[in-house]
Design a protein around this motif. Structure first.
Motif, PDB file in Angstrom:
ATOM      1  N   VAL A   1      -2.149  10.192  -6.614  1.00  0.00           N
ATOM      2  CA  VAL A   1      -2.593   9.809  -5.281  1.00  0.00           C
ATOM      3  C   VAL A   1      -1.387   9.465  -4.423  1.00  0.00           C
ATOM      4  O   VAL A   1      -0.506   8.713  -4.846  1.00  0.00           O
ATOM      5  CB  VAL A   1      -3.556   8.593  -5.339  1.00  0.00           C
ATOM      6  CG1 VAL A   1      -3.892   8.082  -3.955  1.00  0.00           C
ATOM      7  CG2 VAL A   1      -4.825   8.957  -6.097  1.00  0.00           C
ATOM      8  N   ARG A   2      -1.369  10.038  -3.211  1.00  0.00           N
ATOM      9  CA  ARG A   2      -0.287   9.761  -2.254  1.00  0.00           C
ATOM     10  C   ARG A   2      -0.862   8.947  -1.100  1.00  0.00           C
ATOM     11  O   ARG A   2      -1.790   9.394  -0.426  1.00  0.00           O
ATOM     12  CB  ARG A   2       0.304  11.052  -1.729  1.00  0.00           C
ATOM     13  CG  ARG A   2       1.012  11.858  -2.812  1.00  0.00           C
ATOM     14  CD  ARG A   2       1.620  13.075  -2.219  1.00  0.00           C
ATOM     15  NE  ARG A   2       2.645  12.629  -1.280  1.00  0.00           N
ATOM     16  CZ  ARG A   2       3.865  13.117  -1.223  1.00  0.00           C
ATOM     17  NH1 ARG A   2       4.205  14.102  -2.007  1.00  0.00           N
ATOM     18  NH2 ARG A   2       4.737  12.661  -0.365  1.00  0.00           N
ATOM     19  N   ILE A   3      -0.281   7.782  -0.865  1.00  0.00           N
ATOM     20  CA  ILE A   3      -0.696   6.902   0.229  1.00  0.00           C
ATOM     21  C   ILE A   3       0.457   6.808   1.218  1.00  0.00           C
ATOM     22  O   ILE A   3       1.588   6.516   0.834  1.00  0.00           O
ATOM     23  CB  ILE A   3      -1.062   5.499  -0.294  1.00  0.00           C
ATOM     24  CG1 ILE A   3      -2.233   5.580  -1.282  1.00  0.00           C
ATOM     25  CG2 ILE A   3      -1.396   4.566   0.871  1.00  0.00           C
ATOM     26  CD1 ILE A   3      -2.542   4.266  -1.993  1.00  0.00           C
ATOM     27  N   LEU A   4       0.154   7.051   2.493  1.00  0.00           N
ATOM     28  CA  LEU A   4       1.169   6.906   3.531  1.00  0.00           C
ATOM     29  C   LEU A   4       1.039   5.519   4.145  1.00  0.00           C
ATOM     30  O   LEU A   4      -0.035   5.132   4.601  1.00  0.00           O
ATOM     31  CB  LEU A   4       0.997   7.977   4.619  1.00  0.00           C
ATOM     32  CG  LEU A   4       2.050   7.959   5.728  1.00  0.00           C
ATOM     33  CD1 LEU A   4       3.449   8.233   5.165  1.00  0.00           C
ATOM     34  CD2 LEU A   4       1.703   8.972   6.814  1.00  0.00           C
TER      35      LEU A   4
ATOM     36  N   LEU B   1       4.531  -2.208  -5.994  1.00  0.00           N
ATOM     37  CA  LEU B   1       3.344  -2.572  -6.770  1.00  0.00           C
ATOM     38  C   LEU B   1       2.419  -1.407  -7.063  1.00  0.00           C
ATOM     39  O   LEU B   1       1.429  -1.572  -7.781  1.00  0.00           O
ATOM     40  CB  LEU B   1       2.561  -3.662  -6.022  1.00  0.00           C
ATOM     41  CG  LEU B   1       3.255  -5.004  -5.867  1.00  0.00           C
ATOM     42  CD1 LEU B   1       2.501  -5.892  -4.882  1.00  0.00           C
ATOM     43  CD2 LEU B   1       3.380  -5.691  -7.228  1.00  0.00           C
ATOM     44  N   ALA B   2       2.717  -0.237  -6.533  1.00  0.00           N
ATOM     45  CA  ALA B   2       1.848   0.924  -6.749  1.00  0.00           C
ATOM     46  C   ALA B   2       1.745   1.219  -8.245  1.00  0.00           C
ATOM     47  O   ALA B   2       2.761   1.305  -8.935  1.00  0.00           O
ATOM     48  CB  ALA B   2       2.392   2.136  -6.006  1.00  0.00           C
TER      49      ALA B   2
ATOM     50  N   THR C   1       0.080   6.556  -8.570  1.00  0.00           N
ATOM     51  CA  THR C   1      -0.063   6.331  -7.131  1.00  0.00           C
ATOM     52  C   THR C   1       1.327   6.198  -6.529  1.00  0.00           C
ATOM     53  O   THR C   1       2.130   5.400  -6.990  1.00  0.00           O
ATOM     54  CB  THR C   1      -0.880   5.051  -6.830  1.00  0.00           C
ATOM     55  OG1 THR C   1      -2.181   5.198  -7.380  1.00  0.00           O
ATOM     56  CG2 THR C   1      -0.990   4.808  -5.338  1.00  0.00           C
ATOM     57  N   GLU C   2       1.574   6.986  -5.501  1.00  0.00           N
ATOM     58  CA  GLU C   2       2.846   6.928  -4.784  1.00  0.00           C
ATOM     59  C   GLU C   2       2.571   6.453  -3.360  1.00  0.00           C
ATOM     60  O   GLU C   2       1.692   6.988  -2.688  1.00  0.00           O
ATOM     61  CB  GLU C   2       3.498   8.313  -4.724  1.00  0.00           C
ATOM     62  CG  GLU C   2       4.763   8.338  -3.898  1.00  0.00           C
ATOM     63  CD  GLU C   2       5.267   9.750  -3.632  1.00  0.00           C
ATOM     64  OE1 GLU C   2       6.149   9.886  -2.771  1.00  0.00           O
ATOM     65  OE2 GLU C   2       4.772  10.706  -4.253  1.00  0.00           O
ATOM     66  N   ILE C   3       3.301   5.446  -2.934  1.00  0.00           N
ATOM     67  CA  ILE C   3       3.191   4.972  -1.556  1.00  0.00           C
ATOM     68  C   ILE C   3       4.477   5.338  -0.838  1.00  0.00           C
ATOM     69  O   ILE C   3       5.562   4.915  -1.228  1.00  0.00           O
ATOM     70  CB  ILE C   3       2.935   3.453  -1.489  1.00  0.00           C
ATOM     71  CG1 ILE C   3       1.617   3.125  -2.197  1.00  0.00           C
ATOM     72  CG2 ILE C   3       2.917   2.981  -0.034  1.00  0.00           C
ATOM     73  CD1 ILE C   3       1.277   1.649  -2.249  1.00  0.00           C
TER      74      ILE C   3
ATOM     75  N   ALA D   1      -0.605  13.115   2.705  1.00  0.00           N
ATOM     76  CA  ALA D   1      -1.231  11.893   2.196  1.00  0.00           C
ATOM     77  C   ALA D   1      -2.693  12.113   1.823  1.00  0.00           C
ATOM     78  O   ALA D   1      -3.408  12.869   2.477  1.00  0.00           O
ATOM     79  CB  ALA D   1      -1.123  10.786   3.243  1.00  0.00           C
ATOM     80  N   ASP D   2      -3.108  11.406   0.789  1.00  0.00           N
ATOM     81  CA  ASP D   2      -4.518  11.373   0.389  1.00  0.00           C
ATOM     82  C   ASP D   2      -5.228  10.188   1.028  1.00  0.00           C
ATOM     83  O   ASP D   2      -6.461  10.152   1.091  1.00  0.00           O
ATOM     84  CB  ASP D   2      -4.637  11.234  -1.135  1.00  0.00           C
ATOM     85  CG  ASP D   2      -3.977  12.379  -1.866  1.00  0.00           C
ATOM     86  OD1 ASP D   2      -4.313  13.544  -1.574  1.00  0.00           O
ATOM     87  OD2 ASP D   2      -3.111  12.112  -2.733  1.00  0.00           O
TER      88      ASP D   2
END
Length: 187
Positions: A3-6, A28-29, A33-35, A71-72
């Motif tokens: 999961v990619r979070i922008l 903390l990801a 999960t990648e932020i 981003a997801d």
């Protein structure tokens, strides 16, 4: 599933506590999960439909849209200026909501968190951001909230990642956003 979070930060100040909160989120990801902390909001010009034409979109706005396209999900960090959302964060929402009918937010979960000096931690600004995001086509995770009051005092000598309570709450937010990916109906 990866999961990619922008992450978008509504403060441009180098020592911003909201930026520190975003940096904490990156650390903390959980695994898988990648932020990505977007670094170019200061260069994105105010939204102007005259600029938003094929071949004329400013490079900084193109970079923002490209990052959003990868981003997801989104995690916005909102300070509160004069009781409302900052211009830089609203501008990012405006650019990502266009072109009309092709919002980068459509079908993607979004959470808004933040910290502010006041006793409510920026809740008014966060509510305004959620409103703008909903209109822009985002699936706003309205129950996923984190408003940290008293930022100037609380984070004077402690980075948010080292504040056990804040780090724990932020990790929960990230887990909720990650879990929401794939459950959102892309209308």
């Amino acid at each position: 599933m990866s999961v990619r979070i922008l992450a978008l930060v509504g403060s441009l100040r180098a020592g911003s506590h909201n930026r520190q909160l975003a940096e904490a989120a990156v650390k903390l990801a959980p695994e898988g999960t990648e932020i990505e902390l977007f670094e170019g909001l200061a260069e994105v010009p105010f939204y102007n439909e005259d600029l938003d034409v094929e071949g004329g979109v400013p490079a900084a706005a193109v970079a923002l849209r490209e990052a959003a396209g990868r981003a997801d999900a989104f995690l916005l960090f909102s300070p509160e200026y004069n009781g409302t959302i900052t211009a830089v964060l609203k501008n990012a929402i405006d650019w990502l909501s266009r072109p009309y009918g092709a919002s980068a937010f459509t079908g993607k979960p979004v959470a808004v968190v933040g910290t502010a000096y006041g006793q409510f931690g920026g809740v008014w600004a966060q509510d305004e951001a959620r409103k703008a995001l909903g209109i822009a086509g985002a699936t706003v995770l309205g129950d996923v909230k984190l408003s940290v009051p008293g930022s100037v005092i609380r984070f004077a000598e402690t980075h948010p990642v080292d504040d056990t309570e804040v780090a724990g709450q932020l990790a929960e937010v990230i887990n909720h956003v990650t879990a929401a990916v794939g459950t959102v109906d892309a209308a």
